[in-house]
Design an enzyme around this catalytic site. Structure first.
Site, PDB file in Angstrom:
ATOM      1  N   HIS A 145       0.864  -1.216  -0.144  1.00 49.22           N
ATOM      2  CA  HIS A 145      -0.194  -0.044   0.074  1.00 49.22           C
ATOM      3  C   HIS A 145       0.865   1.150   0.032  1.00 49.22           C
ATOM      4  O   HIS A 145       1.915   1.285   0.273  1.00 49.22           O
ATOM      5  CB  HIS A 145      -0.812   0.068   1.195  1.00 49.22           C
ATOM      6  N   LYS A 149      -0.505   4.815   4.633  1.00 49.95           N
ATOM      7  CA  LYS A 149      -1.266   3.691   5.345  1.00 49.95           C
ATOM      8  C   LYS A 149      -0.868   3.386   6.790  1.00 49.95           C
ATOM      9  O   LYS A 149       0.240   3.140   7.123  1.00 49.95           O
ATOM     10  CB  LYS A 149      -1.397   2.547   4.501  1.00 49.95           C
TER      11      LYS A 149
HETATM   12  P1  NAD Z   1      -6.963   9.263   5.018  1.00 50.44           P
HETATM   13  O1  NAD Z   1      -5.827   9.828   6.172  1.00 50.44           O
HETATM   14  O2  NAD Z   1      -6.500   9.754   3.744  1.00 50.44           O
HETATM   15  O3  NAD Z   1      -8.290  10.004   5.313  1.00 50.44           O
HETATM   16  C1  NAD Z   1      -8.868   9.679   6.668  1.00 50.44           C
HETATM   17  C2  NAD Z   1      -9.895  11.212   6.828  1.00 50.44           C
HETATM   18  O4  NAD Z   1     -10.435  11.115   8.130  1.00 50.44           O
HETATM   19  C3  NAD Z   1      -8.602  12.158   7.010  1.00 50.44           C
HETATM   20  O5  NAD Z   1      -8.985  13.155   6.090  1.00 50.44           O
HETATM   21  C4  NAD Z   1      -8.844  12.641   8.533  1.00 50.44           C
HETATM   22  O6  NAD Z   1      -8.645  13.853   8.632  1.00 50.44           O
HETATM   23  C5  NAD Z   1     -10.284  12.139   9.092  1.00 50.44           C
HETATM   24  N1  NAD Z   1     -10.543  11.977  10.200  1.00 50.44           N
HETATM   25  C6  NAD Z   1      -9.599  11.477  10.996  1.00 50.44           C
HETATM   26  N2  NAD Z   1     -10.309  11.381  12.443  1.00 50.44           N
HETATM   27  C7  NAD Z   1     -11.488  11.963  12.181  1.00 50.44           C
HETATM   28  C8  NAD Z   1     -12.584  12.213  12.892  1.00 50.44           C
HETATM   29  N3  NAD Z   1     -12.497  12.070  14.407  1.00 50.44           N
HETATM   30  N4  NAD Z   1     -13.690  12.903  12.341  1.00 50.44           N
HETATM   31  C9  NAD Z   1     -13.693  13.142  11.159  1.00 50.44           C
HETATM   32  N5  NAD Z   1     -12.808  13.143  10.192  1.00 50.44           N
HETATM   33  C10 NAD Z   1     -11.554  12.408  10.765  1.00 50.44           C
HETATM   34  O7  NAD Z   1      -7.052   7.588   5.073  1.00 50.44           O
HETATM   35  P2  NAD Z   1      -7.610   6.979   3.712  1.00 50.44           P
HETATM   36  O8  NAD Z   1      -6.575   6.204   2.972  1.00 50.44           O
HETATM   37  O9  NAD Z   1      -8.877   7.738   3.367  1.00 50.44           O
HETATM   38  O10 NAD Z   1      -7.985   5.637   4.692  1.00 50.44           O
HETATM   39  C11 NAD Z   1      -9.208   5.705   5.724  1.00 50.44           C
HETATM   40  C12 NAD Z   1      -9.788   4.469   6.373  1.00 50.44           C
HETATM   41  O11 NAD Z   1     -10.032   3.595   5.184  1.00 50.44           O
HETATM   42  C13 NAD Z   1      -8.330   3.689   6.526  1.00 50.44           C
HETATM   43  O12 NAD Z   1      -8.699   3.124   7.735  1.00 50.44           O
HETATM   44  C14 NAD Z   1      -8.067   2.830   5.392  1.00 50.44           C
HETATM   45  O13 NAD Z   1      -7.364   1.348   5.884  1.00 50.44           O
HETATM   46  C15 NAD Z   1      -9.406   2.448   5.235  1.00 50.44           C
HETATM   47  N6  NAD Z   1      -9.747   1.883   3.463  1.00 50.44           N
HETATM   48  C16 NAD Z   1     -10.570   1.020   3.405  1.00 50.44           C
HETATM   49  C17 NAD Z   1     -11.060   0.453   2.155  1.00 50.44           C
HETATM   50  C18 NAD Z   1     -12.044  -0.280   1.776  1.00 50.44           C
HETATM   51  O14 NAD Z   1     -12.395  -0.648   0.746  1.00 50.44           O
HETATM   52  N7  NAD Z   1     -12.790  -0.669   2.863  1.00 50.44           N
HETATM   53  C19 NAD Z   1     -10.135   1.147   1.110  1.00 50.44           C
HETATM   54  C20 NAD Z   1      -9.044   2.164   1.255  1.00 50.44           C
HETATM   55  C21 NAD Z   1      -9.036   2.546   2.601  1.00 50.44           C
END
Ligand code: NAD
Length: 255
Positions: A145, A149
């Site tokens: 990744h 991540k």
């Molecule tokens: P990222 O860090 O780019 O985005 C997370 C966002 O959440 C950020 O903008 C952050 O400011 C915000 N955030 C954090 N705490 C918060 C809170 N208390 N209230 C509101 N917003 C808050 O991360 P990402 O790459 O978008 O990944 C997010 C999650 O999704 C991770 O756990 C990742 O593993 C998961 N993910 C899942 C899939 C899937 O298909 N299920 C795919 C990709 C990523």
């Protein structure tokens, strides 16, 4: 569908916004703990502490969350209080957090997916079929990744590892990377997490034995793959009664 999004400024949240708009879904609101200075894909990002009020005001069909484990659990509880279905793509929950998500499923529909790519569900089924044919072969799992991540191994890798345990009817020891004098034990499963650049997500399961290897690999070409799957699952979720659902169990109903 009218969608609320938490983590709207993040990599996945912003992709959900873009994909929803492309599909002609409407965005009720988007929040983030770190609101973007400019609108994201034309959507204003509101401060996350206004979530309760925004839910009451806009009554979205579903709240879609890609934030982090502790905030996702908090938002599941807020969604349950507001009687709004909750779809969560965050990974890295511990067992207590997972239990809270299940509890919320007693009052609203909650759907959790570690990976919303339908090809990953096909990969998991293919791994299971391969292991049923060649259960004695060595198994190594490698996931790759982007360098931002947080959790390792990935949520998807954990789902694949659970399926490997089920398929082999044994719980082989999971060995995370190897260093120094560490010969392979029979039945163990090597797990390797690589973090580099902007790679969206790759999972490879290698099976080897009897002078042959079989490699099963999924590569996500874009985050919109996950966003599409999440939105398809949301369409399904809003029609369901209260309950705790896993994407892996319902993905075949979305075809
Ligand atoms: P990222 O860090 O780019 O985005 C997370 C966002 O959440 C950020 O903008 C952050 O400011 C915000 N955030 C954090 N705490 C918060 C809170 N208390 N209230 C509101 N917003 C808050 O991360 P990402 O790459 O978008 O990944 C997010 C999650 O999704 C991770 O756990 C990742 O593993 C998961 N993910 C899942 C899939 C899937 O298909 N299920 C795919 C990709 C990523």
């Amino acid at each position: 569908m009218n969608v609320g999004v938490t983590g709207g400024a993040g990599r996945m949240g912003s992709t959900v916004l873009a994909t929803a708009l492309e599909r002609d879904d409407s965005i009720a609101f988007a929040v983030d703990v770190d609101p973007a200075e400019r609108p994201v894909h034309g959507v204003e990002i509101e401060p996350a502490d206004q979530l309760t009020d925004l839910l009451a005001e806009h009554r979205p069909d579903v709240l879609i969350d890609f934030t982090g484990p502790s905030s996702s659990v908090e938002y599941a509880q807020i969604a349950a209080d507001a009687s709004v279905p909750f779809l969560v793509g965050t990974t890295g929950f511990d067992s207590d957090q997972e239990a809270i998500l299940r509890e919320c499923g007693e009052s609203i529909p909650v759907l959790r997916g570690a990976n919303f790519a339908r090809g990953v569900q096909a990969l998991i089924d293919a791994v299971q079929a391969a292991l049923e044919s060649i259960p004695e072969y060595d198994v190594e799992l490698t996931e790759t990744h982007h360098n931002g991540k947080l959790d390792a191994p990935s949520g998807t890798a954990k789902v694949i590892l659970d399926r490997i345990d089920d398929a082999r009817d044994t719980e082989g020891e999971r060995v995370h990377g190897r260093v120094g004098d560490q010969p392979r034990e029979r039945g163990e499963v090597g797990v390797h997490a690589r973090r580099a650049g902007d790679i969206t997500g790759e999972h490879e399961v290698l099976l080897a034995g009897n002078r042959e290897t079989l490699s099963l690999t999924h590569r996500a070409g874009s985050r919109s793959v996950f966003a599409e799957g999440a939105l398809d699952a949301a369409v399904w979720l809003v029609e369901q009664p209260a309950g705790f659902y896993r994407f892996a169990d319902i993905a075949d109903q979305l075809a």
